[in-house]
Enzyme design. Structure first.
Site, PDB file in Angstrom:
ATOM      1  N   LEU A   1       0.866  -1.178   0.000  1.00 11.45           N
ATOM      2  CA  LEU A   1       0.000   0.000   0.000  1.00 11.45           C
ATOM      3  C   LEU A   1       0.903   1.229   0.000  1.00 11.45           C
ATOM      4  O   LEU A   1       1.951   1.227   0.651  1.00 11.45           O
ATOM      5  CB  LEU A   1      -0.904   0.035   1.241  1.00 11.45           C
ATOM      6  CG  LEU A   1      -1.990  -1.039   1.369  1.00 11.45           C
ATOM      7  CD1 LEU A   1      -2.746  -0.860   2.685  1.00 11.45           C
ATOM      8  CD2 LEU A   1      -2.963  -0.984   0.203  1.00 11.45           C
ATOM      9  N   ASP A   2       0.492   2.273  -0.727  1.00 14.70           N
ATOM     10  CA  ASP A   2       1.249   3.521  -0.695  1.00 14.70           C
ATOM     11  C   ASP A   2       1.318   4.041   0.739  1.00 14.70           C
ATOM     12  O   ASP A   2       0.394   3.816   1.542  1.00 14.70           O
ATOM     13  CB  ASP A   2       0.570   4.589  -1.569  1.00 14.70           C
ATOM     14  CG  ASP A   2       0.636   4.251  -3.061  1.00 14.70           C
ATOM     15  OD1 ASP A   2       1.411   3.343  -3.423  1.00 14.70           O
ATOM     16  OD2 ASP A   2      -0.081   4.898  -3.836  1.00 14.70           O
ATOM     17  N   ARG A   3       2.372   4.753   1.034  1.00 10.66           N
ATOM     18  CA  ARG A   3       2.585   5.271   2.395  1.00 10.66           C
ATOM     19  C   ARG A   3       1.362   5.995   2.985  1.00 10.66           C
ATOM     20  O   ARG A   3       0.992   5.751   4.134  1.00 10.66           O
ATOM     21  CB  ARG A   3       3.817   6.190   2.395  1.00 10.66           C
ATOM     22  CG  ARG A   3       4.107   6.772   3.774  1.00 10.66           C
ATOM     23  CD  ARG A   3       5.426   7.515   3.807  1.00 10.66           C
ATOM     24  NE  ARG A   3       5.659   8.023   5.161  1.00 10.66           N
ATOM     25  CZ  ARG A   3       6.847   8.195   5.711  1.00 10.66           C
ATOM     26  NH1 ARG A   3       7.930   7.890   5.044  1.00 10.66           N
ATOM     27  NH2 ARG A   3       6.964   8.665   6.928  1.00 10.66           N
TER      28      ARG A   3
END
Length: 234
Positions: free
Chosen positions: A61-63
């Protein structure tokens, strides 16, 4: 648990958790504490394990994005989950809030995406562009209010920044997305993208496992009821 990280599922093979927002999944250039390291430390502490703890990363997942994630506690589980991802028997469903309205209540977006590693940005390019990769998602609009749409996204491919880029390209950038919707968002807004359901065959028992996580009850998520969001995932 690290950063009040909620456990959704755990056995000898898997660890399913709710990823907190703004923590990188794995070590990056910032040097900030990352989820993979924190989970290893937590398992080591909770089970009093000597030596290094194995924790396999099978999806990302993106940050700035939070929600359901699964990690493998053995290399065999990691290998089988990775195969599920490749064969598309690994299901990833997101909820997101976007600006404006999509062209239909239900639809499929298919684009060719090209990543620029230097700038960490992704753009939609023409078919046949060298390095371009196919990106496909299905969407369902669950509601519209105050100029925003609540959208359920079934991710069929796992490209970098895929949901953010494809929806912005369709004219509906995500709420809070500074990278792909800077013209309509304000600095400091939290991106409204949440990993709401992760489903896959258990790597050992083969029984279907579903990890479900609803977005936090804060703006803009609270423009719609929790019941509506929950119902959409069934």
């Amino acid at each position: 648990m690290p950063g009040s990280c909620q456990i959704l599922y755990e056995d000898n093979h898997l660890l399913g958790i709710v990823k907190p927002v703004n923590i990188p999944v794995q070590e990056d250039a910032t040097g900030d504490a990352d989820l993979l390291t924190l989970l290893k430390e937590d398992v080591k502490r909770r089970y009093d394990k000597p030596g290094n703890v194995y924790m396999g990363l099978v999806h990302r997942l993106d940050r700035p994005v939070g929600g359901a994630m699964v990690f493998a506690k053995t290399s065999k589980a990691a290998s089988r989950l990775s195969e599920s991802v490749r064969s598309r028997s690994f299901r990833k469903v997101y909820l997101t809030v976007v600006h404006g309205r999509l062209p239909a209540q239900n639809g499929r977006l298919r684009n060719i995406l090209l990543k620029n590693a230097k700038t960490n940005t992704v753009t939609v390019v023409r078919e046949g562009t060298p390095g371009g990769k196919e990106a496909i998602l299905d969407y369902t609009v669950l509601g519209f209010t105050e100029g925003f749409s609540l959208v359920k996204v079934d991710l069929l491919t796992g490209r970098s920044h895929q949901i953010r880029v494809q929806l912005a390209h369709a004219g509906c950038p995500l709420y809070g997305d500074q990278k792909y919707g800077a013209s309509v968002n304000k600095p400091g807004q939290q991106i409204a993208l949440w990993s709401s359901l992760v489903g896959f065959p258990h790597p050992v028992t083969k029984q279907e496992v579903e990890l479900i996580s609803l977005p936090p009850r804060q703006y803009p998520w609270d423009l719609w009821s929790e019941e509506l969001q929950e119902r959409a995932l069934r």
